[in-house]
Motif scaffolding. Structure first.
Motif, PDB file in Angstrom:
ATOM      1  N   GLU A  19       0.422  12.132  56.264  1.00 44.97           N
ATOM      2  CA  GLU A  19       0.970  13.429  56.129  1.00 44.97           C
ATOM      3  C   GLU A  19       1.651  13.894  54.810  1.00 44.97           C
ATOM      4  OE1 GLU A  19       0.895  15.574  58.907  1.00 44.97           O
ATOM      5  OE2 GLU A  19      -0.122  14.396  59.835  1.00 44.97           O
ATOM      6  N   VAL A  20       1.712  12.869  53.811  1.00 46.87           N
ATOM      7  CA  VAL A  20       2.183  13.076  52.536  1.00 46.87           C
ATOM      8  C   VAL A  20       3.491  13.785  52.596  1.00 46.87           C
ATOM      9  CG1 VAL A  20       1.409  14.046  50.417  1.00 46.87           C
ATOM     10  CG2 VAL A  20      -0.316  13.836  52.180  1.00 46.87           C
ATOM     11  N   ILE A  21       4.403  13.061  53.231  1.00 50.20           N
ATOM     12  CA  ILE A  21       5.834  13.456  53.413  1.00 50.20           C
ATOM     13  C   ILE A  21       6.768  12.398  52.710  1.00 50.20           C
ATOM     14  CG2 ILE A  21       7.833  13.707  54.857  1.00 50.20           C
ATOM     15  CD1 ILE A  21       5.957  15.119  56.807  1.00 50.20           C
ATOM     16  N   ILE A  22       5.975  11.093  52.774  1.00 58.87           N
ATOM     17  CA  ILE A  22       6.803   9.834  52.514  1.00 58.87           C
ATOM     18  C   ILE A  22       6.433  10.088  50.813  1.00 58.87           C
ATOM     19  CG2 ILE A  22       7.023   7.407  52.438  1.00 58.87           C
ATOM     20  CD1 ILE A  22       7.626   8.641  55.200  1.00 58.87           C
ATOM     21  N   GLN A  71      12.620  11.173  60.849  1.00 60.61           N
ATOM     22  CA  GLN A  71      13.431  12.637  61.246  1.00 60.61           C
ATOM     23  C   GLN A  71      13.544  13.345  60.073  1.00 60.61           C
ATOM     24  OE1 GLN A  71      17.037  11.642  62.870  1.00 60.61           O
ATOM     25  NE2 GLN A  71      16.140  11.085  64.797  1.00 60.61           N
ATOM     26  N   TRP A  72      13.400  14.708  60.318  1.00 58.74           N
ATOM     27  CA  TRP A  72      13.680  15.598  59.053  1.00 58.74           C
ATOM     28  C   TRP A  72      14.595  16.819  59.622  1.00 58.74           C
ATOM     29  CZ3 TRP A  72       9.193  15.853  61.778  1.00 58.74           C
ATOM     30  CH2 TRP A  72       8.731  17.253  62.166  1.00 58.74           C
ATOM     31  N   GLN A  73      15.465  17.393  58.725  1.00 60.71           N
ATOM     32  CA  GLN A  73      16.450  18.486  59.222  1.00 60.71           C
ATOM     33  C   GLN A  73      16.408  19.142  57.882  1.00 60.71           C
ATOM     34  OE1 GLN A  73      20.189  17.090  60.380  1.00 60.71           O
ATOM     35  NE2 GLN A  73      20.648  19.140  61.149  1.00 60.71           N
ATOM     36  N   ARG A  74      16.400  20.614  58.085  1.00 61.49           N
ATOM     37  CA  ARG A  74      16.731  21.602  57.141  1.00 61.49           C
ATOM     38  C   ARG A  74      18.096  21.226  56.500  1.00 61.49           C
ATOM     39  NH1 ARG A  74      13.344  25.586  55.693  1.00 61.49           N
ATOM     40  NH2 ARG A  74      15.063  26.633  54.838  1.00 61.49           N
ATOM     41  N   ILE A  75      18.429  21.208  55.160  1.00 66.69           N
ATOM     42  CA  ILE A  75      19.705  20.864  54.476  1.00 66.69           C
ATOM     43  C   ILE A  75      20.701  21.980  54.987  1.00 66.69           C
ATOM     44  CG2 ILE A  75      20.841  20.709  52.344  1.00 66.69           C
ATOM     45  CD1 ILE A  75      18.151  19.442  51.271  1.00 66.69           C
ATOM     46  N   TYR A  87      15.662  13.735  55.002  1.00 63.68           N
ATOM     47  CA  TYR A  87      14.803  12.977  55.862  1.00 63.68           C
ATOM     48  C   TYR A  87      15.424  11.634  56.058  1.00 63.68           C
ATOM     49  CZ  TYR A  87      11.211  15.821  54.165  1.00 63.68           C
ATOM     50  OH  TYR A  87      10.246  16.885  53.769  1.00 63.68           O
ATOM     51  N   ARG A  88      15.280  11.000  57.342  1.00 63.86           N
ATOM     52  CA  ARG A  88      15.448   9.548  57.669  1.00 63.86           C
ATOM     53  C   ARG A  88      14.525   8.731  58.292  1.00 63.86           C
ATOM     54  NH1 ARG A  88      19.188   8.941  63.107  1.00 63.86           N
ATOM     55  NH2 ARG A  88      19.010   6.917  63.293  1.00 63.86           N
TER      56      ARG A  88
END
Length: 181
Positions: free
Chosen positions: A49-52, A100-104, A74-75
Motif C-alpha cells: 500500500e506504500v504507506i509504511i 491505524q491512521w488518523q488525521r492530525i 500512524y500506529r
C-alpha cells in the motif's frame, strides 16, 4: 486468487487450531464511529500500500511503532489473527499487523458522536423548513410514479430477492382446512 494461508500454533499439537488468514488486506473505516481507520494484514500487504516508510524497523513482539507524515498520525502494531485461540505469546512473531491512521487535526474521539448529532439535528431542521418540505414532496411524487409504473414493477419482480415475499398464510392453506371439516 490463491487460497488463504493457514497458521498452526507451534505450541499446540492438535490440527483443529489452524487459523485461516486472508490474502487480501482488510480496510476498516472509522470502527465504532471513532476518528481513525485501520489496515489489517501481513507485512507484505501493508508494504504494498506504500504507506509504511522505506527503511522502517518493524516492531518486535507486541511493541508499537508510531509516526507522522504531516497529514496523518500512524500506529503500527502486531495483531492476533481473527479467530486465533491461545495465549497472546503464541502470536508474538506471527506476520499479522494492524496499521491505524488518523488525521492530525481531527477532534478527539468524543467529537465524532457530537458531529453525528449535529448533522442529525441539521437534517431534521432542514426537513422542517420550506425547502425541505418541497424536496420531500418532490421525492414522494417520484416514489408514487415508480409504484404506479407497471413496467418498472414487472422488472423488479424479475430481480431475485428484491421484492420480499408476502407475510402470513397462503390463501390455499385456509381452503384445504375448510374442505377437511
Amino acid at each position: 486468487m490463491s487460497a488463504p494461508a493457514e497458521f498452526k500454533s507451534p505450541h499446540d499439537q492438535s490440527s483443529a487450531t489452524a487459523i485461516v488468514v486472508p490474502h487480501e488486506l482488510t480496510v476498516i473505516l472509522n470502527p465504532y464511529g471513532l476518528s481513525f481507520s485501520e489496515f489489517v494484514g501481513s507485512r507484505a500487504m501493508l508494504e504494498a500500500e506504500v504507506i509504511i516508510p522505506d527503511g522502517t524497523n518493524w516492531p518486535k513482539g507486541y511493541d508499537e511503532l508510531c509516526w507522522q507524515d504531516g497529514k496523518f498520525n500512524y500506529r503500527l502494531r502486531r495483531q492476533r489473527p481473527e479467530g486465533a485461540k491461545g495465549p497472546r505469546r503464541y502470536f508474538a512473531e506471527f506476520d499479522w499487523w494492524c496499521l491505524q491512521w488518523q488525521r492530525i487535526h481531527t477532534p478527539t474521539s468524543v467529537s465524532p458522536s457530537i458531529a453525528l448529532k449535529q448533522k442529525a439535528l441539521a437534517d431534521e431542521l432542514y426537513s422542517l423548513s420550506a425547502e425541505g418540505q418541497e424536496q420531500w414532496s418532490r421525492n414522494y411524487k417520484r416514489y408514487l410514479t415508480t409504484v404506479n409504473d407497471e413496467k418498472f414493477q414487472a422488472f423488479k419482480a424479475l430481480v431475485p430477492g428484491l421484492i420480499r415475499p408476502k407475510r402470513g398464510r397462503r390463501s390455499g392453506h385456509l381452503a384445504k382446512r375448510s374442505d377437511q371439516s
